[in-house]
Design an enzyme around this catalytic site. Sequence first.
Site, mmCIF file in Angstrom:
data_model
loop_
_atom_site.group_PDB
_atom_site.id
_atom_site.type_symbol
_atom_site.label_atom_id
_atom_site.label_comp_id
_atom_site.label_asym_id
_atom_site.label_seq_id
_atom_site.Cartn_x
_atom_site.Cartn_y
_atom_site.Cartn_z
ATOM 1 N N LYS A 1 0.863 -1.188 0.000
ATOM 2 C CA LYS A 1 0.000 0.000 0.000
ATOM 3 C C LYS A 1 0.894 1.230 0.000
ATOM 4 O O LYS A 1 1.514 1.565 1.000
ATOM 5 C CB LYS A 1 -0.882 0.048 1.252
ATOM 6 C CG LYS A 1 -1.882 1.191 1.194
ATOM 7 C CD LYS A 1 -2.388 1.622 2.554
ATOM 8 C CE LYS A 1 -1.559 2.689 3.191
ATOM 9 N NZ LYS A 1 -1.515 3.981 2.473
ATOM 10 N N GLU B 1 10.265 1.073 10.188
ATOM 11 C CA GLU B 1 11.262 2.134 9.984
ATOM 12 C C GLU B 1 10.517 3.433 10.216
ATOM 13 O O GLU B 1 9.745 3.872 9.360
ATOM 14 C CB GLU B 1 11.794 2.094 8.543
ATOM 15 C CG GLU B 1 12.470 0.798 8.147
ATOM 16 C CD GLU B 1 13.801 0.595 8.814
ATOM 17 O OE1 GLU B 1 14.346 1.562 9.388
ATOM 18 O OE2 GLU B 1 14.315 -0.534 8.781
ATOM 19 N N CYS C 1 14.058 11.018 6.812
ATOM 20 C CA CYS C 1 14.093 10.581 8.210
ATOM 21 C C CYS C 1 15.502 10.644 8.784
ATOM 22 O O CYS C 1 15.679 10.656 9.993
ATOM 23 C CB CYS C 1 13.533 9.180 8.309
ATOM 24 S SG CYS C 1 14.214 8.128 7.052
ATOM 25 N N GLU D 1 10.231 16.009 15.236
ATOM 26 C CA GLU D 1 10.560 15.908 13.819
ATOM 27 C C GLU D 1 9.796 16.984 13.041
ATOM 28 O O GLU D 1 8.569 17.024 13.084
ATOM 29 C CB GLU D 1 10.134 14.509 13.346
ATOM 30 C CG GLU D 1 10.723 14.092 12.041
ATOM 31 C CD GLU D 1 10.259 12.688 11.634
ATOM 32 O OE1 GLU D 1 9.111 12.318 11.895
ATOM 33 O OE2 GLU D 1 11.084 11.976 11.034
HETATM 34 P P1 NAD Z 1 2.700 8.245 7.776
HETATM 35 O O1 NAD Z 1 2.957 7.426 8.967
HETATM 36 O O2 NAD Z 1 1.661 9.282 7.834
HETATM 37 O O3 NAD Z 1 2.301 7.312 6.563
HETATM 38 C C1 NAD Z 1 3.109 6.221 6.194
HETATM 39 C C2 NAD Z 1 2.226 5.140 5.649
HETATM 40 O O4 NAD Z 1 1.488 4.574 6.731
HETATM 41 C C3 NAD Z 1 1.197 5.635 4.642
HETATM 42 O O5 NAD Z 1 1.092 4.711 3.597
HETATM 43 C C4 NAD Z 1 -0.065 5.700 5.459
HETATM 44 O O6 NAD Z 1 -1.234 5.572 4.696
HETATM 45 C C5 NAD Z 1 0.122 4.531 6.397
HETATM 46 N N1 NAD Z 1 -0.661 4.583 7.623
HETATM 47 C C6 NAD Z 1 -1.048 5.668 8.335
HETATM 48 N N2 NAD Z 1 -1.768 5.298 9.402
HETATM 49 C C7 NAD Z 1 -1.849 3.949 9.389
HETATM 50 C C8 NAD Z 1 -2.478 2.978 10.226
HETATM 51 N N3 NAD Z 1 -3.183 3.335 11.306
HETATM 52 N N4 NAD Z 1 -2.328 1.670 9.910
HETATM 53 C C9 NAD Z 1 -1.618 1.303 8.840
HETATM 54 N N5 NAD Z 1 -1.027 2.170 7.995
HETATM 55 C C10 NAD Z 1 -1.134 3.484 8.268
HETATM 56 O O7 NAD Z 1 4.106 8.820 7.345
HETATM 57 P P2 NAD Z 1 4.404 9.789 6.116
HETATM 58 O O8 NAD Z 1 3.902 11.127 6.544
HETATM 59 O O9 NAD Z 1 3.959 9.206 4.846
HETATM 60 O O10 NAD Z 1 5.992 9.767 6.074
HETATM 61 C C11 NAD Z 1 6.762 10.545 6.918
HETATM 62 C C12 NAD Z 1 7.243 9.740 8.099
HETATM 63 O O11 NAD Z 1 7.941 8.593 7.640
HETATM 64 C C13 NAD Z 1 8.228 10.502 8.925
HETATM 65 O O12 NAD Z 1 7.981 10.311 10.304
HETATM 66 C C14 NAD Z 1 9.570 9.896 8.547
HETATM 67 O O13 NAD Z 1 10.574 10.032 9.485
HETATM 68 C C15 NAD Z 1 9.208 8.498 8.283
HETATM 69 N N6 NAD Z 1 10.189 7.874 7.392
HETATM 70 C C16 NAD Z 1 11.085 6.981 7.915
HETATM 71 C C17 NAD Z 1 12.045 6.386 7.110
HETATM 72 C C18 NAD Z 1 13.024 5.408 7.681
HETATM 73 O O14 NAD Z 1 13.752 4.765 6.922
HETATM 74 N N7 NAD Z 1 13.098 5.237 8.983
HETATM 75 C C19 NAD Z 1 12.086 6.685 5.754
HETATM 76 C C20 NAD Z 1 11.165 7.597 5.236
HETATM 77 C C21 NAD Z 1 10.212 8.176 6.079
#
Ligand code: NAD
Length: 499
Positions: A195, A269, A303, A401
């Site tokens: 997804k 992650e 991140c 963040e």
């Molecule tokens: P997000 O958590 O809002 O969304 C990430 C994904 O999770 C999306 O596909 C979203 O639809 C899904 N999601 C949201 N709520 C959910 C739930 N309750 N159950 C299942 N899936 C759910 O994050 P974002 O805003 O898309 O990305 C930014 C975040 O990602 C930042 O916190 C960043 O640090 C992190 N990030 C981490 C890494 C890493 O390698 N550690 C890499 C890139 C981004």
Amino acid sequence: TTQTEQFTVRRSSANSADVAGVIPPTGHFINGSFVPGTSGQSIDVVDPTSEQVIASVQAGTADDVDAAVAAAVGAQKSWGATTPKERADVLNLIANIIESNREAFELIESANTGKPRAVAGDDVTSTIDTFRFMAGASRTLTSMAGGDYATGHTSVILREPVGVVGVITPWNYPLLMAAWKIAPILAAGNSIVIKPSEQTPLSTLKLVEVLAGRIPDGILNVVTGRGRTVGQRLSEHPDVALVALTGSVVSGQAVAETAAKSVKRVHLELGGKAPVVVFPDADLRAAAAGVRNAGFWNAGQDCGAACRVLVHESVAEEFTELLVREVSTLVVGSPEAGDDVEIGPMISLPHFERVKESLAEARAAGLHVAIGGSALDGPGYFIEPTVITDVPAGAPIATHEIFGPVVTVETFSTTEEAITRANESPYGLSASVWTRDSSLSLRVPKQLDFGTVWVNAHLVLACEVPWGGFKGSGYGRDLSLYALDDYSRTKHVMINHGA
Ligand code: NAD
């Protein structure tokens, strides 16, 4: 003094027009074909540079997930039975297909995220390399020969696929984060339902469009939609053996909580807030240039971004001057406005508003904005590259963040204080240390509570090295042989042969 009017947005009208010809079909991709969703509802996909809708994708439902999981279960049996070489051949084919569609992927990624073409190009290059690395690496994932640990018995230790893996990806590197999951998961013999972020689904859909009919049907399925519906169902589905998410801490917690009910394995992650510890003996020019690159890459929506500088008080002024000078040379603009554009917009209106709020809070707290500090005129969700100095210990802007082009600078007086303060973070993803002292360059990383520590560098990665966090940044490792390990399971077979 606060410098405003420092930055303007360089613009080009080329991007949205070009992308129309390469937009992928927008159904779910199940068992090798695009299919309509069952909800009849769609989600608009917005170009954050133009603020225009460039596509609409399906708002997936639990039923859509169930259909995709059923396809993945069916396909995994024969995929899991292939030899490592056969799987490597498929992964190498995927790399080649992406390479021959490089232009389309760069366009789509830039249009959907606003990232400069050079950054999108780098993402595609790394994506291709990830598939090639995992193709080769998968052939080293051998079952261990066991031994004779009981008389007349011989043990064999097998590495097996886990089965169907649910993958949930974020918006900041949509294609690359998908590749970091898909490549090792397929390499280890699993099948996938992925997804993508509802904000950036296009490059993942493009990927399956170009792969359709060229890889076994059902091993890679895509269901688009929201976290609360599609992500939630993936996390609870009894036939999903493991769910891997890259995203925020809150989403990670939700996934882990749901997954616990079926005792599903979870790979997370999550966020980061990387400290950059600059010791007084460091090459300050190199450190400032390092923060310019790693703090502002992808407009700081990374991140691992070098967003929290801790500099020794004796060199703080000199370092800050160098950093501000470096940052003043960053070019903000739309993806196609020239090869020297380095800073694109924030991904979405809500995220843009959040970053602006963080800046307003910093101002209200009386912090010193050394450069930038404001939103830029639209269209597009652009924020000026910003450096905030004289940040006191524990200030919210230095601990939460922001995920934007904002770097904060704090000072420290002793090495012990630097280590303690760097570790005072809910996150533990990555950090960097800048020093020419060989003793510090080993001693300090060993005391830092982060999954990656760079010395005199920041954000340098390769497929051979593991990436993942400690503490609030999650667990599990992307890239490297460790990722392959995470996506397989260990089985012990003991044979009584009576000898
Ligand atoms: P997000 O958590 O809002 O969304 C990430 C994904 O999770 C999306 O596909 C979203 O639809 C899904 N999601 C949201 N709520 C959910 C739930 N309750 N159950 C299942 N899936 C759910 O994050 P974002 O805003 O898309 O990305 C930014 C975040 O990602 C930042 O916190 C960043 O640090 C992190 N990030 C981490 C890494 C890493 O390698 N550690 C890499 C890139 C981004």
